[in-house]
Write a protein that holds these residues in place. Structure first.
Motif, PDB file in Angstrom:
ATOM      1  N   ILE A 140     112.471 -49.520 -12.184  1.00 17.16           N
ATOM      2  CA  ILE A 140     113.195 -50.637 -12.797  1.00 17.16           C
ATOM      3  C   ILE A 140     113.399 -51.732 -11.760  1.00 17.16           C
ATOM      4  N   LEU A 160     124.859 -45.783 -22.769  1.00 20.30           N
ATOM      5  CA  LEU A 160     123.589 -46.051 -23.446  1.00 20.30           C
ATOM      6  C   LEU A 160     123.841 -46.580 -24.852  1.00 20.30           C
ATOM      7  N   ARG A 182     122.734 -50.259 -26.252  1.00 15.96           N
ATOM      8  CA  ARG A 182     121.878 -50.430 -27.439  1.00 15.96           C
ATOM      9  C   ARG A 182     122.548 -51.351 -28.465  1.00 15.96           C
ATOM     10  N   LEU A 226     115.738 -50.800 -27.226  1.00 18.06           N
ATOM     11  CA  LEU A 226     115.296 -50.018 -26.068  1.00 18.06           C
ATOM     12  C   LEU A 226     114.643 -48.756 -26.581  1.00 18.06           C
ATOM     13  N   PRO A 231     112.548 -44.679 -17.206  1.00 18.96           N
ATOM     14  CA  PRO A 231     112.442 -45.964 -16.503  1.00 18.96           C
ATOM     15  C   PRO A 231     111.382 -46.872 -17.132  1.00 18.96           C
ATOM     16  N   ASP A 286     110.743 -47.211 -20.274  1.00 21.26           N
ATOM     17  CA  ASP A 286     111.338 -47.904 -21.424  1.00 21.26           C
ATOM     18  C   ASP A 286     112.160 -49.106 -20.968  1.00 21.26           C
ATOM     19  N   TYR A 287     112.886 -48.938 -19.876  1.00 16.58           N
ATOM     20  CA  TYR A 287     113.659 -50.049 -19.329  1.00 16.58           C
ATOM     21  C   TYR A 287     112.731 -51.134 -18.790  1.00 16.58           C
ATOM     22  N   GLU A 326     119.868 -58.451 -17.949  1.00 13.35           N
ATOM     23  CA  GLU A 326     119.697 -57.606 -16.766  1.00 13.35           C
ATOM     24  C   GLU A 326     121.045 -57.115 -16.245  1.00 13.35           C
ATOM     25  N   LEU A 356     122.199 -54.394 -18.508  1.00 12.55           N
ATOM     26  CA  LEU A 356     121.384 -53.208 -18.255  1.00 12.55           C
ATOM     27  C   LEU A 356     121.895 -52.486 -17.007  1.00 12.55           C
ATOM     28  N   SER A 403     124.944 -50.510 -17.614  1.00 12.08           N
ATOM     29  CA  SER A 403     124.715 -49.292 -18.397  1.00 12.08           C
ATOM     30  C   SER A 403     124.279 -48.126 -17.530  1.00 12.08           C
ATOM     31  N   MET A 404     123.898 -48.410 -16.287  1.00 15.58           N
ATOM     32  CA  MET A 404     123.388 -47.367 -15.393  1.00 15.58           C
ATOM     33  C   MET A 404     124.533 -46.579 -14.754  1.00 15.58           C
TER      34      MET A 404
END
Length: 771
Positions: A429, A497, A501, A511, A519, A521-522, A539, A542, A545-546
């Motif tokens: 990513i 997640l 979404r 996603l 990774p 998919d991201y 970004e 995203l 979300s990690m």
């Protein structure tokens, strides 16, 4: 019945008894076996304790276990297990509005603590909580049974005098109680000054906490005050303990002659350092040479382990700090300057000790083989990212100036392109979020905020460091008896997640990957949105979300980099886990090769030591992140004081039940448009979709909306910027005007001057390379 209390307690001051008494484990075993709480006399009978001194010793131990949350003393004068009484041990997390949460020690969701339960606790206290159903919003609610371990850190705040009574208002908004200061304990503090306070009497349901001034930091708006506050609020060690200077005295400014023995001599190899313009400590040097089938890549890292030996004061303080903390124009180093900027720093044209990862890189970027060894090097040039980019862009003057290392720079560029291809193939990513830096004037006031652009030179070093980190992780995995810390980044958690979404759905995006996105998919999502005007916001969301990467002895891979094995080898000057890894690698080399002198500093850690160090180093990293974020927020608010009344374009970066957070395009600074400032309707918050919807007009505000805002107020104490909305445009392009009157965009506006009034509490709704 031996006294193994020291190994089972966090209490380092527990006395050792001169008679034999049951250990904590034995006492716990008895309570666990019984079907109901155990009275004190049963302990005496069960363990057949005849001596009165044994009775006293057991009573003290039971009290210590009660204090540590291992046991609960009931109203029936018995000792029971917290878990059998449905009690939860955790940490209090305060909220600026007076309520709070308990974060359970064993994981799980936070438990809501209502306002009236927070009177007798402080943010950071360790407590026992009794679950008490749910509140009207469906959140698990609890009541505080007991404070197990009071917060031990001091509190920073502003000192005020009201009716001859001293009061400190905590700077940390998570502490909602004001602290009373007797006149004899104010240390001579003046009204409005920032001070550090020690609590002398804790709060209860009827009285506020009482404290005494421990240190006076100075006036509220003094330059650098934001850093002094952050250091103390986050308990960042910033003073060297006694004895450090004595340990440093044995080192001169040059590498000791005996240190050369047994090392590979790389002084003729054209190794170079590439760092930022303002860097002062140089951990790493790189060199690439072409071969018949690819390249040979050297990554040379400062050999800190030679100088910092285990169990010395230097080492103990390095563990305590865990990492260097980088503030704007300031750093709290992990190691003293004599090492971090001197003997351990790979400065140009001087001999330095290093640990080397020598790697074979295939023509398509695959890491084929690697070997590690201690060496001595001499950096042939100190380059900056900017200069390397200009050299690669064809700057004739710079290419002539650095002609002795020009071929190395060009080959490093070629290696990077091959490694980047592999990175793309494995679907790592790649974020391209906009970063900024503060430019200060001579008075340490912010003159301007500039964007920081990452370019090819940053990426060259990043890929070289990743290659070395992967190679070192593989080495540790190949050795069964000697371990180190891996850098672990797990896949996103289910709750984050789901939220991400939902956010994407509002933007018409999705996603892939179902419940277990990869990774790849991201990566596909980032590729899809890279040309959108709101790509930076996507970004950022995203990234939120990690999971947070951590250090641990068990390898579970790195999700973000799409790597099965990853460690941190490349920055032992500023990260303790890297120093641990260097010692482990030396231990492996000693075991395999038997070379002694060059492997000074080798150390094999036990599994338990690594587990504890992993938790500690992850904590110190989060502590540094929180402190630097706090300083950034302060500085941004201070900067915006001079922009009150000015208009800016921005994008909605977050939607809450109390308003919209807007990120200003020009400065990447967030401010709040409170729901009361939307003005033309009553707005309801849709929690599932993250929307504010007007009851009558059906106007919708969502993430990604483009807006025009005006800076309304700036509260430096709360680090808040309030905005008023002028106009908004949804992603679909529909324009929404606000009735806000005519305002000209001003080039300059006098800043709001701070007052000496006590702030009101209420509804407060550098970059180093690293992977």
């Amino acid at each position: 019945m031996t006294d193994n209390n020291a190994s089972n307690s966090n209490d380092q001051t527990t006395p050792q008894y001169d008679v034999e008494i049951p250990s904590r484990d034995e006492l716990l075993e008895l309570v666990t076996e019984r079907l109901k709480p155990v009275p004190f006399d049963d302990f005496i009978t069960h363990f057949k304790l005849q001596d009165e001194r044994q009775h006293i010793g057991v009573k003290r131990r039971l009290r210590a276990m009660e204090r540590d949350g291992q046991l609960v003393y009931t109203k029936a004068n018995c000792y029971g297990l917290p878990e059998r009484m449905q009690l939860v041990r955790g940490t209090i997390i305060g909220h600026r509005d007076g309520f709070g949460f308990c974060r359970p020690d064993d994981g799980g969701k936070d438990i809501f603590i209502p306002h009236h339960q927070m009177y007798s606790v402080l943010h950071g206290d360790k407590v026992l909580i009794k679950p008490a159903g749910t509140d009207n919003r469906g959140r698990a609610e609890g009541r505080v049974v007991r404070v197990v371990e009071p917060r031990d850190s001091n509190i920073v705040g502003r000192y005020f005098v009201e009716n001859d009574l001293g009061i400190v208002v905590p700077d940390d908004s998570r502490i909602s109680q004001d602290i009373l200061i007797p006149h004899a304990d104010n240390l001579g503090a003046r009204h409005g000054q920032l001070v550090v306070v020690t609590i002398t009497r804790r709060p209860n349901r009827r009285t506020s906490p009482i404290g005494k001034v421990y240190e006076i930091l100075g006036d509220h708006m003094a330059p650098g005050m934001e850093i002094e506050i952050a250091i103390r609020e986050h308990d960042i060690p910033n003073e060297w303990p006694e004895g450090i200077d004595a340990e440093l005295e044995k080192y001169s400014e040059e590498v000791p002659k005996e240190a050369y023995d047994g090392r590979v001599d790389l002084r003729e190899l054209p190794l170079i350092t590439i760092d930022g313009e303002d860097s002062r400590d140089f951990d790493d040097a790189v060199c690439a040479l072409p071969e018949e089938k690819g390249w040979r890549l050297w990554v040379a890292i400062a050999d800190v382990s030679y100088y910092v030996k285990p169990s010395t004061q230097l080492d103990n303080e390095a563990v305590n700090r865990g990492n260097s903390v980088y503030f704007p124009n300031n750093v709290i180093p992990m190691l003293p300057e004599k090492l971090s900027n001197g003997l351990c720093s790979l400065n140009p044209n001087v001999d330095r000790l290093c640990m080397v990862a020598e790697m074979e890189i295939g023509p398509r970027g695959k890491l084929k083989n690697s070997r590690f060894y201690p060496a001595v090097m001499n950096s042939h040039a100190r380059l900056t990212y900017t200069k390397v980019k200009q050299i690669l862009d064809g700057d004739a003057e710079l290419r002539e100036q650095y002609k002795n290392v020009l071929s190395n720079i060009e080959e490093l560029h070629n290696v990077y392109k091959a490694l980047a291809t592999v990175r793309k193939q494995r679907s790592a990513i790649e974020f391209d979020t906009q970063e900024t830096r503060f430019i200060f004037n001579a008075h340490r006031k912010i003159e301007r905020i500039e964007p920081v652009k990452r370019h090819v030179a940053h990426k060259i070093i990043e890929e070289c460091m990743i290659a070395a980190n992967v190679a070192s992780a593989r080495l540790i995995e190949s050795e069964e008896e000697i371990g180190a810390l891996f850098r672990v980044h797990e896949a996103p958690a289910d709750e984050r997640l789901t939220s991400f979404r939902a956010f994407l759905g509002e933007l018409g995006l999705s996603l892939g990957g179902g419940d277990k996105p990869t990774p790849s998919d991201y990566g596909k999502l980032l590729e899809e949105v890279k040309d959108r005007p709101d790509h930076e916001l996507i970004e950022t969301m995203l990234l939120r979300s990690m999971q947070q990467a951590v250090y641990q002895s068990e390898n579970e891979g790195h999700f973000g980099l799409a790597l099965k094995s990853y460690s941190h080898f490349t920055s032992p000057i500023r990260r303790y886990p890297d120093l641990i890894l260097h010692r482990a690698i030396k231990s492996i080399l000693r075991k395999r090769e038997g070379t002694e002198q060059a492997l000074t500093g080798a150390w094999a850690y036990s599994e338990r030591e690594l587990e504890d160090l992993g938790v500690h180093c992850s904590m110190t990293e989060r502590r540094a992140d929180d402190a630097t974020r706090q300083v950034d927020e302060w500085l941004k608010c201070e900067f915006m004081l001079d922009h009150i009344g000015m208009e800016f374009s921005g994008v909605v970066s977050s939607v809450t039940n109390f308003g919209l957070f807007v990120r200003l395009d020009e400065y990447q600074i967030d401010g709040l448009v409170h729901i009361s400032n939307l003005g033309d309707d009553y707005y309801q918050y849709d929690n599932q979709k993250g929307l504010l919807i007007g009851e009558n007009t059906r106007t919708v505000y969502r993430l990604g909306d483009k807006v025009q805002v005006r800076v309304k107020t700036v509260d430096l104490d709360e680090r808040k910027i309030d905005l008023s909305l002028i106009a908004a445009e949804s992603p679909a392009g529909k324009q929404r005007k606000r009735n806000s009157g005519k305002t000209q965009r001003k080039k300059s506006q006098g800043g709001k001057k701070p007052t000496n009034k006590k702030p009101q509490k209420g509804n407060k709704g550098k970059g180093k390379k690293s992977s």
